[in-house]
Design a protein around this motif. Structure first.
Motif: not given
Length: 54
Positions: A6-12, A14-20
């Protein structure tokens, strides 16, 4: 049963793998900059600024 993508899983992910890691790196750079010995004089002057009577 597989998890639904889902979009929620994809956003999560993305945030964990890139922005953190980027924000951790920025935080460490700020801490490193603040703790460098050559920055002691400017930071001490800035800390005393509210106490001055100009």
């Amino acid at each position: 049963m597989k998890a639904i993508v889902s979009v929620d899983n994809l956003v999560l992910q993305f945030v964990l793998n890139f922005w953190t890691p980027i924000f951790v790196g920025i935080f460490l750079a700020i801490v490193f900059h603040a703790l460098r010995p050559r920055n002691k004089v400017p930071f001490d002057a800035a800390a005393k600024m509210p106490l001055r009577e100009d």
